[in-house]
Motif scaffolding. Structure first.
Motif: not given
Ligand SMILES: *[C@@H]1O[C@H](CO)[C@@H](O)[C@H](O)[C@H]1NC(C)=O
Ligand SMILES: *[C@@H]1O[C@H](CO)[C@@H](O)[C@H](O)[C@H]1NC(C)=O
Ligand SMILES: *[C@@H]1O[C@H](CO)[C@@H](O)[C@H](O)[C@H]1NC(C)=O
Ligand SMILES: *[C@@H]1O[C@H](CO)[C@@H](O)[C@H](O)[C@H]1NC(C)=O
Ligand SMILES: *[C@@H]1O[C@H](CO)[C@@H](O)[C@H](O)[C@H]1NC(C)=O
Ligand SMILES: *[C@@H]1O[C@H](CO)[C@@H](O)[C@H](O)[C@H]1NC(C)=O
Ligand SMILES: *[C@@H]1O[C@H](CO)[C@@H](O)[C@H](O)[C@H]1NC(C)=O
Ligand SMILES: *[C@@H]1O[C@H](CO)[C@@H](O)[C@H](O)[C@H]1NC(C)=O
Length: 904
Positions: A618-628
């Motif tokens: 799964s996508l890591d948190w840093i990437t998720r935040l970046k996407i958001a």
């Protein structure tokens, strides 16, 4: 031989003495006062500071954070933003008695550290060396002790963002060395002390957003070094003293949101360096002196709005070379627009002249503005082409534009000026101008006939719209997103309307498209989208692309045109790039987009790993935040930087495309439509919507509004937090149930709830957990059932960019309900949206409400409304405040946190 040996000895000696010197210096840096060491320990325990910052066994001067020493004595203490131990956080107090033992203390900075209590009386006498005192956002209450006037070495005094009450002691006028005095955002009453006029070294005076009354002391003109004067958001009355014109170093002047009256002094030309002149929301009157400002000055922002000014706008205001924003709305200014703009290079400036009595034609001066709100005036004639997309013109006397004043109103206004009004636009339907004597009769007849025809036409349009809407609604229920034509709020370009194809990338031939997609082979099909099938393709140069094939037998032509129209107007790094198109076939149209290597969010959140087992990565948190953040940037651009604002209407994980670096490129743009201003159409659509939504619906339904996008974005955020796939794509009962079960776990006061809904595949530590928590909180505020109370996209973006502020500020006093500084207003706007519903009246929902659907300029206009809701009604406001404290229990610096070891 001897020589060499002596050289070696000499070198050794030099080396040793250097070493010795060095260690001597080292010892000089150690704290060498026992009294001060004990005092530091007392301070440490009375404030509950942590071993992390102040490790008990080591030397404070060298190893404690925020301690500054000179010659072994403490000269500076900076505990700004520190956290308390768990025990210290349970009963935080303003207990800093130990400070009295630091006789050389020059600087004390406790900003953003909760010190609930009053400033002790002894501060004035016990800290004789103090030069800098920073107690911003410390939850302080009580009065300002007059003994502070004894701190004659003080250069900076910051007390803003607290709950200070009582009067401003006039003894502060004795602080002759003071350069910065910031008392803003408190509940101070009384007048501005006359003694302040003696503070000759002052460069910044900020007393904004308090309850001050009385006038502005005229002696203020003697503060010759003043660069910034902000006393907005009070209840100051009487007039603006002419002596203000003596402040030749002034850069910022904000007197807005007071009760100042009378004319603006005839000569403020001494304000040679002024960049911001804000006097909006007062009761100032009469016309502005023509020579108000020197020509060619530095003015950037001028706000004269919501006063009672009359007469013409001084010509110099139209030709300011540095202008960024000119707001004179809500006055009685009159006159025609100048025809030439002298310095037409300031094309990014915004203009608001709405709700005045300007008249005549729309002139070329508008060219120099990027946006102009001209509504509520008496402009006549046509909107010139260059102004088409950047003006708001409702309630004028314009031709061929909807929602104008009646012809009678217009002609009597023009008659009052001794002018004839001869406008034949849609106003034909009303009466003909009285000044036209000849052929008046035929005109009346013509008008009557035309009126009838138009009325019938309108009726037909209304019925069609109603049908369209109900049909659309039907499809909405299936997919969550309408498939049908644009809703009435949208402005589809008329099919015959020429598009500027040059801005739409290359024109491909049908053969090229066939070649690129392998004749639309199944192996190249990505998916069947709702507006067409998507195919993978390779252009001749080997450039990978995605081709959308729109079959006009199943997809409305307008859908295609809408998307093309959108791309012709909009280009932004966060929007998926359109590389070209092929429109040559009658029944099939093709759009060619850049290929996105990482697909979309719905397919990337979990990916099969390359390894043999079927495990998902799964996508890591840093990437998720970046996407958001990336997606929020894209939507914020559509909502706030386009005019009129665009609504995406299909915000879901599969619309969020990801390039090779997981940078967001927003796609799925067939549903995009312009959110109209307060236009006629919009009112009809609102009316229709009202009928539609008589049955309860969660999505907020009015999906041509920015608030609808915000709602959908909330679901995307929740998907990122929980890893629950498909939530943002569906609207069915089970996903609603899921939402209802999930949202209660999100609580701004309690981090633990989030741990129960967090995506189990996320690996996060304590710090990141706060970010996840913050995103969940933001998501919840987006999912407010009431559209008007959802935050604006720009605030969501700010919140996602500063996730820790979301959850931390909320626990300090800085998330003030009355927060108006730009730093905290987004926070207030965000939390205003979902804070306890029993507190409707106190929450600053106004921005969200007002700004929704308004132009971006209107927004910036209203953010200046400092202290709205506290118009001098001290009693009411203070009760509001008390009430707000009940909702916000007195802030605590740190959450009880079981994981953190108890210190001390
Ligand atoms: C005060 O301390 C904080 C936190 O240690 C630090 O970030 C900040 O730079 C300090 N400010 C000054 C003026 O020393
Ligand atoms: C330190 O300050 C306290 C007052 O807070 C005072 O009573 C005490 O005598 C001082 N200690 C010394 C050693 O000066
Ligand atoms: C106090 O500390 C804060 C944050 O560390 C900093 O931003 C602020 O400038 C400091 N105050 C002064 C007066 O230096
Ligand atoms: C300190 O200020 C107060 C009030 O302004 C004054 O009465 C008192 O005499 C001053 N004390 C000293 C030691 O200067
Ligand atoms: C400004 O401060 C200096 C000391 O830094 C002081 O001597 C002087 O009197 C002050 N100026 C005024 C006008 O008060
Ligand atoms: C403008 O003038 C009209 C009458 O001249 C008055 O009724 C109205 O209140 C004025 N508007 C403002 C904003 O002062
Ligand atoms: C009004 O607009 C229509 C197209 O929308 C145009 O054909 C017509 O010429 C315009 N009428 C006037 C008087 O400009
Ligand atoms: C309005 O009336 C004028 C004069 O009768 C006519 O020339 C014009 O075409 C009319 N405009 C519209 C939009 O009907």
């Amino acid at each position: 031989m001897v020589d060499r040996r002596s050289k070696v000895v000499l070198l050794c000696f030099v080396y040793l003495s250097l070493l010795f010197n060095f260690s001597l210096e080292q010892t000089q840096h150690l704290l060498n006062s026992r009294v001060e060491r004990l005092a530091l320990l007392r301070l440490r325990s009375s404030l509950g500071l942590r071993a992390k910052e102040w490790p008990i066994k080591s030397d404070p001067c060298t190893l404690w954070a925020g301690i500054q020493c000179q010659n072994g004595r403490v000269v500076g203490i900076n505990i700004s933003g520190f956290k308390r131990t768990r025990i210290g956080g349970e009963n935080p107090q303003f207990s800093v008695d130990a400070l009295q033992n630091f006789t050389l203390l020059a600087s004390f900075n406790a900003s953003n550290f909760a010190l609930p209590g009053s400033i002790p009386e002894w501060f004035g006498t016990g800290l004789p060396s103090l030069q800098v005192l920073d107690l911003r956002s410390c939850s302080i209450f009580g009065t300002i002790p007059s003994t502070l006037g004894n701190l004659t070495n003080l250069r900076s005094l910051y007390l803003s963002h607290n709950g200070l009450t009582g009067i401003v002691p006039s003894s502060l006028g004795q602080l002759l060395n003071l350069q910065i005095l910031d008392l803003s955002k408190n509940s101070l009453t009384g007048t501005i002390p006359v003694s302040f006029v003696g503070l000759g070294n002052l460069t910044l005076l900020d007393m904004s957003v308090n309850y001050l009354t009385g006038g502005i002391p005229s002696g203020i003109g003697s503060l010759s070094r003043l660069q910034s004067l902000n006393i907005s958001g009070n209840s100051l009355s009487s007039s603006i003293p002419a002596q203000l014109g003596d402040l030749s170093n002034l850069v910022d002047l904000d007197l807005g949101s007071n009760s100042l009256a009378g004319p603006v002094p005839s000569d403020l030309r001494g304000l040679r360096n002024l960049q911001r002149f804000l006097i909006g929301k007062n009761s100032l009157s009469e016309s502005l002196p023509a020579n108000l400002f020197p020509p060619l000055n530095k003015l950037q922002v001028v706000n004269l709005s919501h006063n009672a000014f009359t007469g013409e706008l001084p010509a110099v205001l139209w030709s300011l070379s540095q202008l960024q924003s000119l707001d004179v709305s809500g006055n009685n200014f009159t006159g025609t627009l100048p025809t030439v703009s002298l310095n037409a290079n300031a094309s990014t400036a915004a203009l608001n002249i709405s709700d005045n009595m300007f008249y005549g034609g729309i002139s070329s001066v508008i060219r120099r503005f990027s946006f102009a709100d001209m509504s509520g005036n008496y402009f006549q004639g046509q909107v010139p082409d260059y102004a088409q997309n950047k003006v708001q013109v409702v309630e004028n006397c314009l031709q061929n534009v909807t929602n104008q004043r009646s012809g009678g109103e217009c002609s009597s206004f023009y008659a009052g000026k001794g002018l004839t009004f001869d406008n034949f636009g849609l106003t034909n339907t009303t009466q003909s101008p009285p000044s036209q004597k000849k052929s008046r009769r035929t005109k009346i007849i013509l008008a009557a006939v035309l009126g009838g025809v138009v009325a019938i036409l309108l009726l037909v349009v209304l019925i069609v719209l109603l049908m369209v809407c109900t049909r659309k609604r039907g499809s909405t229920n299936q997919r969550g997103i309408g498939v049908g034509p644009a809703p009435p709020g949208a402005s589809p370009p008329s099919p015959g309307m020429p598009l500027n194809l040059s801005s739409l990338g290359d024109a491909f031939t049908y053969e090229q498209i066939l070649l690129a997609t392998g004749e639309f082979g199944d192996e190249n099909l990505i998916k069947h989208g709702h507006s067409g099938d998507l195919f993978r393709g390779l252009l001749e140069g080997g450039i990978p692309v995605v081709v959308k094939k729109m079959d006009l037998q199943s997809v409305k032509k307008e859908t295609c045109m809408l998307e093309l129209d959108f791309f012709s107007k909009v280009s932004h790094p966060r929007i998926v790039p359109l590389l070209g198109h092929c429109l040559e076939n009658e029944n099939e149209k093709f759009l060619v987009y850049k290929f996105m290597p990482n697909g979309d969010l719905s397919s990337s959140l979990f990916r099969k790993t390359d390894s043999d087992d079927d495990s998902l990565q799964s996508l890591d948190w840093i990437t998720r935040l970046k996407i958001a953040i990336g997606a929020a940037e894209a939507l914020s651009y559509l909502h706030h930087e386009c005019s009129p604002p665009f609504v995406h209407r299909d915000v879901q994980a599969s619309s969020i495309l990801l390039d090779d670096k997981f940078e967001v490129r927003l796609g799925s743009l067939t549903e995009v439509c312009a959110q109209e201003g307060d236009g006629h159409q919009n009112r009809i659509s609102r009316l229709l919507r009202l009928q539609q939504t008589s049955e309860p619906s969660t999505s907020g339904t009015a999906n041509a509004t920015c608030a609808y996008d915000v709602y959908c974005f909330g679901k995307v955020l929740l998907e990122l937090v929980t890893g629950k796939l498909g939530i943002s794509a569906s609207n069915d009962a089970s996903s609603k149930d899921w939402l209802e079960q999930t949202l209660p776990y999100i609580n701004i006061y309690d981090k633990d709830g989030v741990t129960k809904i967090i995506d189990p595949s996320l690996i996060i530590d304590e710090d990141l957990l706060e970010e996840v928590w913050a995103m969940a909180v933001v998501a919840k505020s987006c999912l407010n059932p009431k559209p008007a109370r959802r935050p604006l996209m720009r605030y969501i973006l700010k919140a996602l960019e500063n996730p820790l502020k979301v959850v931390r500020e909320e626990h300090t006093s800085s998330a003030r309900l009355r927060a108006t500084s730009s730093r905290s207003s987004w926070n207030a706007a965000l939390f205003g949206s979902w804070r306890s519903s029993s507190d409707v009246a106190n929450v600053p929902v106004a921005p969200a409400n007002k700004l929704e659907g308004g132009s971006s300029f209107k927004q910036s206009g209203t953010t200046g409304s400092q202290g709205s809701g506290h118009n001098g009604d001290g009693a009411h406001s203070s009760s509001t405040r008390r009430h707000s404290k009940e909702i916000f229990p007195e802030p605590m610096e740190e959450l009880p946190d079981v994981n953190r070891p108890i210190e001390d």
